[in-house]
Design a protein around this motif. Structure first.
Motif, PDB file in Angstrom:
ATOM      1  N   ALA A 149       1.095  -1.300   0.215  1.00  0.00           N
ATOM      2  CA  ALA A 149      -0.109   0.657  -0.509  1.00  0.00           C
ATOM      3  C   ALA A 149       0.625   1.380   0.026  1.00  0.00           C
ATOM      4  N   PRO A 150       0.715   1.947   0.112  1.00  0.00           N
ATOM      5  CA  PRO A 150       1.038   3.427  -0.436  1.00  0.00           C
ATOM      6  C   PRO A 150       1.603   4.374   0.927  1.00  0.00           C
ATOM      7  N   MET A 151       0.739   3.704   1.779  1.00  0.00           N
ATOM      8  CA  MET A 151       1.779   3.743   2.798  1.00  0.00           C
ATOM      9  C   MET A 151       1.529   2.999   3.873  1.00  0.00           C
ATOM     10  N   LEU A 152       1.641   2.928   5.673  1.00  0.00           N
ATOM     11  CA  LEU A 152       1.650   1.858   5.737  1.00  0.00           C
ATOM     12  C   LEU A 152       0.129   1.532   7.057  1.00  0.00           C
ATOM     13  N   GLU A 153      -0.484   3.047   6.966  1.00  0.00           N
ATOM     14  CA  GLU A 153      -1.599   3.294   7.055  1.00  0.00           C
ATOM     15  C   GLU A 153      -2.805   3.329   7.255  1.00  0.00           C
ATOM     16  N   GLU A 154      -2.133   3.116   5.864  1.00  0.00           N
ATOM     17  CA  GLU A 154      -3.311   1.968   4.716  1.00  0.00           C
ATOM     18  C   GLU A 154      -3.355   0.696   4.456  1.00  0.00           C
ATOM     19  N   ASP A 155      -1.549   0.169   4.686  1.00  0.00           N
ATOM     20  CA  ASP A 155      -1.655  -0.928   5.040  1.00  0.00           C
ATOM     21  C   ASP A 155      -2.245  -1.710   5.377  1.00  0.00           C
ATOM     22  N   MET A 156      -2.447  -1.557   7.146  1.00  0.00           N
ATOM     23  CA  MET A 156      -3.510  -1.986   7.723  1.00  0.00           C
ATOM     24  C   MET A 156      -4.657  -1.621   7.922  1.00  0.00           C
ATOM     25  N   ALA A 157      -5.249  -0.837   7.125  1.00  0.00           N
ATOM     26  CA  ALA A 157      -6.349  -0.402   6.971  1.00  0.00           C
ATOM     27  C   ALA A 157      -7.093  -1.544   5.310  1.00  0.00           C
ATOM     28  N   LEU A 158      -6.545  -1.273   4.305  1.00  0.00           N
ATOM     29  CA  LEU A 158      -6.654  -2.634   3.154  1.00  0.00           C
ATOM     30  C   LEU A 158      -7.280  -4.043   4.094  1.00  0.00           C
ATOM     31  N   ALA A 159      -5.953  -4.193   4.876  1.00  0.00           N
ATOM     32  CA  ALA A 159      -5.483  -5.135   5.860  1.00  0.00           C
ATOM     33  C   ALA A 159      -6.379  -5.972   6.453  1.00  0.00           C
ATOM     34  N   ASN A 160      -7.102  -5.034   7.414  1.00  0.00           N
ATOM     35  CA  ASN A 160      -7.734  -5.347   8.147  1.00  0.00           C
ATOM     36  C   ASN A 160      -9.626  -4.903   7.544  1.00  0.00           C
ATOM     37  N   MET A 161     -10.075  -4.588   6.390  1.00  0.00           N
ATOM     38  CA  MET A 161     -10.956  -4.182   5.722  1.00  0.00           C
ATOM     39  C   MET A 161     -11.352  -6.002   4.921  1.00  0.00           C
ATOM     40  N   GLY A 162     -10.201  -6.636   4.467  1.00  0.00           N
ATOM     41  CA  GLY A 162      -9.968  -7.538   4.218  1.00  0.00           C
ATOM     42  C   GLY A 162      -9.937  -8.884   5.217  1.00  0.00           C
ATOM     43  N   LEU A 163      -9.925  -8.439   6.184  1.00  0.00           N
ATOM     44  CA  LEU A 163      -9.765  -8.959   7.119  1.00  0.00           C
ATOM     45  C   LEU A 163     -11.370  -9.378   7.880  1.00  0.00           C
ATOM     46  N   ASP A 164     -12.335  -8.121   7.692  1.00  0.00           N
ATOM     47  CA  ASP A 164     -13.666  -8.010   7.403  1.00  0.00           C
ATOM     48  C   ASP A 164     -14.232  -9.162   6.979  1.00  0.00           C
ATOM     49  N   LEU A 165     -14.065  -8.872   5.601  1.00  0.00           N
ATOM     50  CA  LEU A 165     -14.740 -10.098   4.571  1.00  0.00           C
ATOM     51  C   LEU A 165     -14.318 -10.963   4.471  1.00  0.00           C
ATOM     52  N   LEU A 166     -13.497 -11.466   5.264  1.00  0.00           N
ATOM     53  CA  LEU A 166     -13.453 -12.875   5.787  1.00  0.00           C
ATOM     54  C   LEU A 166     -13.997 -13.369   6.954  1.00  0.00           C
ATOM     55  N   GLY A 167     -14.117 -12.458   7.424  1.00  0.00           N
ATOM     56  CA  GLY A 167     -15.318 -13.153   9.047  1.00  0.00           C
ATOM     57  C   GLY A 167     -16.446 -13.170   8.114  1.00  0.00           C
TER      58      GLY A 167
END
Length: 258
Positions: free
Chosen positions: A38-56
Motif C-alpha cells: 500500500a502507499p503508506m503504512l496506515e493504508e496497509d493496515m486499513a486494507l488488511a483490516n477490511m480484508g479481514l472483515d470480509l473474511l469473517g
C-alpha cells in the motif's frame, strides 16, 4: 495427490448464501494482496483490516450454507475445494487490483452497495442471515466511509490521481449492474421475506455514488450496458489464477491439519 472438488447441492438458500460468501472471500483475498504494498503504512493496515472483515463475513456465510445444505461440507471445503465454475461471486470482485485508484473505486462501488444491502437484510425472516447482516453492516459502513474519502482525495488531488481515478471508474462501471440482478431462485427467497430485492437499493446506491464522485470532481459513465455471469459461474480468467493461489496448499495436501 490433488484433493478432488466437492459436490454442492445448490438449493435456493444455499446458493443465495454462497453468492454472498464468495463475494466476501474473493474481495477479501484481493485486498490481502495489498499487504506490504500500500502507499503508506496506515493504508496497509486499513486494507488488511477490511480484508479481514470480509473474511469473517465469508466464514459465517459458508458455515451457514453448510448447515442448510447438510451434506457434510464446511467453510474450508466451500473455500478450498470448489472449482472456478462453482464460484458464484460478482465479476467485480475477481478483477485484478490494478493501481491504488482502481482498488479504491472497486471498493467504493461495492461498499456503497453492501452497506445498503446488509442494512436491509437485518429485516430478513431468516434469523441467521439477519444476525450476520447486523454485524456486517457495521463493517461495510466503515468500508464505505474509508473508500469514499479516498475517491475524493484522488479525484480532487493531482492531475495524475484524477486521471487514474477517472480511468478506474470508466473501466469498472460496467461491472456494477450485476449487484442488482436477480434470478428465479433468488426471487423466490425475496417473495418469502428471506432475501431483499437489490433492485430497490439501486436509487439510493446511485445517489450515494454520484454524490461522492461529484465531490471528487469526477463523472460517472453514461453507458448502461452491464457485464453478467459471475452469479451463474461464468467468470473471467482472473478468478482461476486467484483460486490457484488461494487453494494451492489445501489441494496439494488434502486433509492436512495444523
Amino acid at each position: 495427490m490433488s484433493a478432488p472438488s466437492i459436490n454442492v447441492s445448490e438449493t435456493p438458500l444455499v446458493l443465495y448464501t454462497l453468492r454472498r460468501a464468495d463475494d466476501a472471500l474473493i474481495l477479501g483475498h484481493r485486498l490481502s494482496e495489498w499487504c506490504g504494498h500500500a502507499p503508506m503504512l496506515e493504508e496497509d493496515m486499513a486494507l488488511a483490516n477490511m480484508g479481514l472483515d470480509l473474511l469473517g463475513q465469508a466464514r459465517e456465510l459458508y458455515t451457514y450454507a453448510a448447515k442448510v445444505e447438510g451434506k457434510g461440507n464446511d467453510e474450508d471445503k466451500f473455500a478450498y475445494l470448489r472449482d472456478v465454475v462453482q464460484y458464484r461471486n460478482l465479476l467485480l470482485m475477481e478483477l485484478p487490483n490494478g493501481d491504488f485508484a482502481r482498488t479504491m473505486v472497486r471498493q467504493f462501488f461495492y461498499a456503497a452497495f453492501a452497506d445498503l444491502y446488509w442494512r436491509a437484510m437485518m429485516r430478513s425472516s431468516d434469523a441467521t442471515l439477519a444476525a450476520i447482516a447486523a454485524k456486517s453492516e457495521k463493517e461495510s459502513a466503515y468500508h464505505l466511509r474509508h473508500s469514499s474519502e479516498w475517491i475524493v482525495r484522488l479525484g480532487d488531488g493531482t492531475e495524475e490521481s484524477h486521471a487514474r481515478a477517472r480511468a478506474a471508474i470508466d473501466d469498472l462501471w460496467s461491472f456494477t449492474g450485476e449487484m442488482f440482478a436477480v434470478d428465479d431462485a433468488e426471487r423466490a427467497l425475496i417473495d418469502a421475506g428471506v432475501a431483499i430485492d437489490p433492485a430497490g437499493l439501486k436509487p439510493q446506491w446511485l445517489k450515494t455514488v454520484a454524490g461522492v464522485v461529484a465531490e471528487a470532481t469526477l463523472t460517472l459513465p453514461k453507458n448502461d450496458w452491464m457485464q453478467q455471469g459471475g452469479r451463474v459461474g461464468r467468470h473471467s480468467e482472473h478468478l482461476g489464477h486467484l483460486l490457484s493461489e488461494l487453494q494451492s496448499l489445501q489441494r496439494s495436501f488434502p486433509a492436512a491439519t495444523w
